[in-house]
Design an enzyme around this catalytic site. Structure first.
Site: not given
Ligand code: IPM
Ligand code: MG
Length: 354
Positions: A245, A140, A221, A249, A189
């Site tokens: 990240d 990032y 993975d 999710d 990894k």
């Molecule tokens: C999160 C989001 C952000 C990230 C994006 C919106 C830049 O996906 O907070 O997980 O990748 O950190």
């Molecule tokens: Mg995210």
């Protein structure tokens, strides 16, 4: 208690509004005063000030005790230069406040068992995983570049970490694991990436100081598969920015919806950032459809971590639980036989239960 409030874009405006409602209920109950300062970030900041992260936003956040944040971004700003995108605002405020540790708890409310995509026998009697994501390093923030070459272009993002960067997040993770199930899984990894090998060496070294913690290593993975196969094997996961990240999710869906997961970002400084893990969901913005629970639970984390108001944080979590018990559901967690409500109604119900 000074709180910088960043609604941001898309559903950010709506969900932060509901979290403020709940904080207002807390303020009344505990007779405390939250001093709120609204500032701009992301797309709305681009529209109003010409850039995604105005200096005023940085100044106000730095002068606050905590930041409550909705979400940023949307298709409207997809075609502007990459260094001016709304997301630059989000990354910029994280960096400016030095919040290197992003805590993302994936907790399954028993009432939402049927909203999870996993079979009941895999979920057992609940899930409680804490993902500790490194937040201000890695790909990032590494060098990014694009150059012209014969046949087109070439682009790269650099994934780099230094020992001190790994050291501080690892210690945080060990400490958190010590207060929970005493099990820490380093996700990396290391079979391919040099940066992952440095993570492994550094974390292994630090583990000697935390002998009561059971440290395990897992390739990313495999980890993404294990989260679905047997999520209950995890207690605390520590990992670098991009892997965190993605895995958070994934973990959110185990708990029923991306709209349920809060987060707290903390560092060595005094200001923490509290935000849902989901994005700005432009497709449902302004339609009273968004689930405000992740943001409301982020406000609970703020009370717990920044203001030491544990009882009030419990109140919020219990209020969410009570409202789910009564069968109220936003569209993302709706199931047959439940009562469908919008963003505002969900916020009202939770605030009333405080
Ligand atoms: C999160 C989001 C952000 C990230 C994006 C919106 C830049 O996906 O907070 O997980 O990748 O950190
Ligand atoms: Mg995210």
């Amino acid at each position: 208690m000074k709180i910088a409030v960043i609604r941001g874009d898309g559903i950010g405006k709506e969900i932060v509004g509901e979290a403020l409602k709940v904080l207002n209920a807390v303020s009344k109950k505990y007779k405390v005063n939250f001093n709120l300062n609204e500032v701009l970030l992301g797309g709305i900041a681009i529209d109003k000030t010409g850039g995604p992260i105005p200096q005023e936003t940085i100044d106000v956040c730095k002068a606050s005790d905590a930041v409550l944040l909705g979400a940023v971004g949307g298709p409207k700003w997809d075609n502007i230069p990459s260094n001016l995108r709304p997301e630059i605002g989000l990354l910029g405020i994280r960096k400016a406040l030095g919040v290197f540790a992003n805590l993302r708890p994936a907790i399954l409310f028993p009432q939402l068992k049927e909203a999870s995509n996993l079979k009941p026998e895999v979920l057992g009697n609940g899930l409680d995983i804490m993902i500790v994501r490194e937040l201000i390093g890695g790909a990032y923030f590494g060098e990014k570049k694009r150059i012209d070459i014969p046949g087109g272009q070439k682009a790269w993002d650099t994934l780099s970490y230094s020992t001190p960067e790994i050291d501080r997040i690892a210690r945080k993770a060990f400490e958190i694991a010590g207060k929970r199930g005493k099990k820490l899984t380093l996700v990396d990894k290391a079979n391919v990436l040099e940066s992952s090998r440095l993570w492994r060496e550094t974390v292994t070294e630090i583990a000697k100081e935390y002998k009561d913690i059971d440290l395990q290593y897992m390739y990313v993975d495999n980890a993404s598969m294990q989260l679905i196969r047997d999520p209950k094997q995890f207690d605390v996961i520590v990992t670098e920015n991009t892997f965190g990240d993605i895995l958070s999710d994934e973990a959110s869906m185990l708990t029923g919806s991306l709209g349920m997961l809060p987060s707290a970002s903390v560092g060595d400084g005094k200001v923490g950032i509290y935000e849902p893990i989901h994005g700005s969901a432009p497709d449902i913005a302004g339609q009273d459809k968004a689930n405000p629970i992740a943001t409301i639970m982020s406000a609970a984390m703020m009370l717990r971590y920044s203001f030491n108001m544990n009882e009030a944080a419990d109140d919020i979590e219990n209020a969410v639980s009570k409202v789910l018990d009564k069968g109220y559901r936003t569209p993302d967690i709706m199931r047959e036989g439940k009562q469908l409500v919008g963003t505002v109604k969900m916020g009202d119900l939770i605030a009333e239960s405080i």
